[in-house]
Write a protein that holds these residues in place. Structure first.
Motif, PDB file in Angstrom:
ATOM      1  N   SER A  98       0.572  -0.760   0.376  1.00  0.00           N
ATOM      2  CA  SER A  98       0.090  -0.212  -0.041  1.00  0.00           C
ATOM      3  C   SER A  98       0.699   0.831   0.088  1.00  0.00           C
ATOM      4  N   LEU A  99       1.918   1.117   0.726  1.00  0.00           N
ATOM      5  CA  LEU A  99       2.766   2.453   1.009  1.00  0.00           C
ATOM      6  C   LEU A  99       3.152   2.888  -0.240  1.00  0.00           C
ATOM      7  N   ALA A 100       3.804   1.987  -1.076  1.00  0.00           N
ATOM      8  CA  ALA A 100       4.403   1.647  -2.809  1.00  0.00           C
ATOM      9  C   ALA A 100       3.117   2.259  -3.439  1.00  0.00           C
ATOM     10  N   SER A 101       2.255   1.367  -3.893  1.00  0.00           N
ATOM     11  CA  SER A 101       1.925   2.000  -4.319  1.00  0.00           C
ATOM     12  C   SER A 101       1.079   3.050  -4.434  1.00  0.00           C
ATOM     13  N   THR A 102       0.811   4.086  -3.046  1.00  0.00           N
ATOM     14  CA  THR A 102       0.126   4.839  -2.947  1.00  0.00           C
ATOM     15  C   THR A 102       0.614   6.286  -2.811  1.00  0.00           C
ATOM     16  N   ASP A 103       1.274   6.749  -1.410  1.00  0.00           N
ATOM     17  CA  ASP A 103       2.216   7.267  -0.975  1.00  0.00           C
ATOM     18  C   ASP A 103       3.221   7.632  -1.475  1.00  0.00           C
ATOM     19  N   LEU A 104       3.966   6.535  -2.219  1.00  0.00           N
ATOM     20  CA  LEU A 104       5.147   6.332  -3.005  1.00  0.00           C
ATOM     21  C   LEU A 104       5.165   6.967  -4.295  1.00  0.00           C
ATOM     22  N   GLU A 105       4.074   6.101  -4.417  1.00  0.00           N
ATOM     23  CA  GLU A 105       3.734   6.363  -6.096  1.00  0.00           C
ATOM     24  C   GLU A 105       3.414   7.491  -6.733  1.00  0.00           C
ATOM     25  N   GLN A 106       2.002   8.497  -6.090  1.00  0.00           N
ATOM     26  CA  GLN A 106       1.393   9.318  -6.068  1.00  0.00           C
ATOM     27  C   GLN A 106       2.253  10.447  -6.676  1.00  0.00           C
ATOM     28  N   PRO A 107       3.238  10.604  -6.537  1.00  0.00           N
ATOM     29  CA  PRO A 107       4.191  12.138  -6.530  1.00  0.00           C
ATOM     30  C   PRO A 107       5.131  11.640  -7.921  1.00  0.00           C
ATOM     31  N   LEU A 108       5.247  10.274  -8.221  1.00  0.00           N
ATOM     32  CA  LEU A 108       5.678   9.572  -9.074  1.00  0.00           C
ATOM     33  C   LEU A 108       4.850  10.409  -9.967  1.00  0.00           C
ATOM     34  N   TRP A 109       4.280   9.963 -10.358  1.00  0.00           N
ATOM     35  CA  TRP A 109       2.668   9.963 -11.130  1.00  0.00           C
ATOM     36  C   TRP A 109       2.232  11.915 -11.692  1.00  0.00           C
ATOM     37  N   ARG A 110       2.710  12.259 -10.593  1.00  0.00           N
ATOM     38  CA  ARG A 110       2.567  13.645 -10.423  1.00  0.00           C
ATOM     39  C   ARG A 110       3.367  14.221 -11.293  1.00  0.00           C
ATOM     40  N   ILE A 111       5.193  14.153 -10.940  1.00  0.00           N
ATOM     41  CA  ILE A 111       6.189  14.407 -11.964  1.00  0.00           C
ATOM     42  C   ILE A 111       6.027  13.817 -13.441  1.00  0.00           C
ATOM     43  N   ALA A 112       5.193  12.738 -14.170  1.00  0.00           N
ATOM     44  CA  ALA A 112       5.350  12.581 -14.820  1.00  0.00           C
ATOM     45  C   ALA A 112       3.746  13.180 -15.618  1.00  0.00           C
ATOM     46  N   LYS A 113       3.272  13.779 -14.864  1.00  0.00           N
ATOM     47  CA  LYS A 113       2.111  13.714 -15.863  1.00  0.00           C
ATOM     48  C   LYS A 113       1.989  15.656 -15.902  1.00  0.00           C
ATOM     49  N   HIS A 114       3.086  16.049 -14.639  1.00  0.00           N
ATOM     50  CA  HIS A 114       3.513  17.308 -15.339  1.00  0.00           C
ATOM     51  C   HIS A 114       4.482  17.287 -15.984  1.00  0.00           C
ATOM     52  N   SER A 115       5.277  16.022 -16.552  1.00  0.00           N
ATOM     53  CA  SER A 115       6.553  16.236 -17.479  1.00  0.00           C
ATOM     54  C   SER A 115       5.929  15.893 -18.987  1.00  0.00           C
ATOM     55  N   PHE A 116       4.822  15.108 -18.818  1.00  0.00           N
ATOM     56  CA  PHE A 116       4.578  14.928 -20.959  1.00  0.00           C
ATOM     57  C   PHE A 116       3.371  14.518 -20.563  1.00  0.00           C
ATOM     58  N   LEU A 117       2.150  14.477 -19.434  1.00  0.00           N
ATOM     59  CA  LEU A 117       1.218  13.525 -19.576  1.00  0.00           C
ATOM     60  C   LEU A 117       0.253  14.464 -19.789  1.00  0.00           C
ATOM     61  N   TYR A 118      -0.203  15.996 -19.802  1.00  0.00           N
ATOM     62  CA  TYR A 118      -0.619  16.814 -19.775  1.00  0.00           C
ATOM     63  C   TYR A 118      -0.168  17.489 -20.403  1.00  0.00           C
ATOM     64  N   PRO A 119      -1.484  18.059 -21.785  1.00  0.00           N
ATOM     65  CA  PRO A 119      -0.923  18.901 -22.291  1.00  0.00           C
ATOM     66  C   PRO A 119       0.224  20.268 -21.424  1.00  0.00           C
ATOM     67  N   PRO A 120       1.291  20.148 -22.042  1.00  0.00           N
ATOM     68  CA  PRO A 120       2.038  21.803 -22.277  1.00  0.00           C
ATOM     69  C   PRO A 120       1.505  22.889 -20.968  1.00  0.00           C
ATOM     70  N   GLU A 121      -0.305  23.920 -21.787  1.00  0.00           N
ATOM     71  CA  GLU A 121      -0.419  24.478 -20.687  1.00  0.00           C
ATOM     72  C   GLU A 121      -1.350  24.417 -19.591  1.00  0.00           C
ATOM     73  N   LYS A 122      -0.957  22.498 -19.293  1.00  0.00           N
ATOM     74  CA  LYS A 122      -1.642  22.754 -18.206  1.00  0.00           C
ATOM     75  C   LYS A 122      -0.234  21.896 -17.221  1.00  0.00           C
ATOM     76  N   GLN A 123       0.824  21.994 -17.971  1.00  0.00           N
ATOM     77  CA  GLN A 123       2.334  21.081 -16.354  1.00  0.00           C
ATOM     78  C   GLN A 123       2.251  22.333 -15.895  1.00  0.00           C
ATOM     79  N   SER A 124       2.278  21.914 -15.003  1.00  0.00           N
ATOM     80  CA  SER A 124       3.223  22.994 -13.553  1.00  0.00           C
ATOM     81  C   SER A 124       3.908  22.355 -12.816  1.00  0.00           C
ATOM     82  N   GLU A 125       5.342  23.690 -12.984  1.00  0.00           N
ATOM     83  CA  GLU A 125       6.621  23.358 -12.362  1.00  0.00           C
ATOM     84  C   GLU A 125       6.115  23.495 -11.123  1.00  0.00           C
ATOM     85  N   ALA A 126       5.697  23.912 -10.879  1.00  0.00           N
ATOM     86  CA  ALA A 126       5.512  24.203  -9.157  1.00  0.00           C
ATOM     87  C   ALA A 126       4.670  22.721  -8.482  1.00  0.00           C
TER      88      ALA A 126
END
Ligand SMILES: N[C@@H](CCC(=O)N[C@@H](CS)C(=O)NCC(=O)O)C(=O)O
Length: 203
Positions: A98-126
């Motif tokens: 559970s720890l790996a699949s939730t608390d550890l994974e979610q920040p990684l997924w956010r980084i992935a989304k803001h790096s290449f999954l969201y369209p550029p105008e929705k990506q947030s460096e912050a």
């Protein structure tokens, strides 16, 4: 017959690695999630969230990478036993998964989304910075707690889920200050069952 649908170097590594570790034969179908509609409507019908991986075991469909992995280990206890339901080891096994699949994974997924999954105008460096901070806060504690095998003194699905997640973090250079976490992934990804070939495919 078992069929595992997934996509390149993504979360299907967890059940793929589990099947290799168990030595259970399976068919691997590498398909992009956005091609499911055209290529595998039956999979989409069983997982309308339209995400991969999905495992098909005869007429049974199951999704969620960690749940697929624990299902497989529970299904083949003669190959490699997983801790018995109701035991303390089982509780710890579920805790780490559970720890790996939730608390550890979610920040990684956010980084992935803001790096290449969201369209550029929705990506947030912050938000990427916040996600890195969130991950590092957890990693600092985990680096003190981690042991060569998370549960019961032997390799289990808990190590597969944790190993996959930390390996993902390492790809984002998030483990530089955590030598114990780095050694943990070096050790486990050196196993014969680790699907290194998925790190080469691109489609
Ligand atoms: N929590 C799910 C996440 C599944 C997931 O997001 N998979 C990605 C590929 S790794 C996907 O299918 N993405 C397509 C989309 O989000 O539309 C799991 O662990 O299986």
């Amino acid at each position: 017959m078992i069929t595992l649908y997934g996509y390149n170097r993504s979360r299907w590594i967890k059940p793929y690695w589990t099947l290799n570790e168990l030595g259970v034969p399976f068919e691997a179908k590498n398909v992009r999630p956005d091609y499911l509609h055209a290529e595998c409507p039956e999979v989409l019908a069983h997982n309308p969230f339209a995400k991969l991986p999905v495992l098909v075991d005869g007429d049974f469909y199951v999704f969620e990478s960690s749940a697929i992995s624990t299902y497989l280990a529970d299904k083949y206890p003669e190959k490699k036993p997983s801790p018995k339901p109701g035991s303390r080891d089982r509780a710890l096994y579920d805790q780490w998964i559970s720890l790996a699949s939730t608390d550890l994974e979610q920040p990684l997924w956010r980084i992935a989304k803001h790096s290449f999954l969201y369209p550029p105008e929705k990506q947030s460096e912050a938000d990427k910075i916040l996600a890195r901070e969130d991950f590092l806060k957890e990693a600092k504690v985990l680096n003190e707690l981690i042991t060569p095998f998370l549960v019961g003194g032997s390799f289990s699905v808990a190590d597969i889920v944790m190993g996959y997640t930390l390996n993902w973090a390492n790809g984002y250079k998030l483990l530089e200050d955590f030598p114990k976490l780095k050694s943990y992934i070096v050790e486990h990804t050196a196993r014969k069952s680790f699907p290194k070939e998925l790190f080469q495919v691109a489609r």
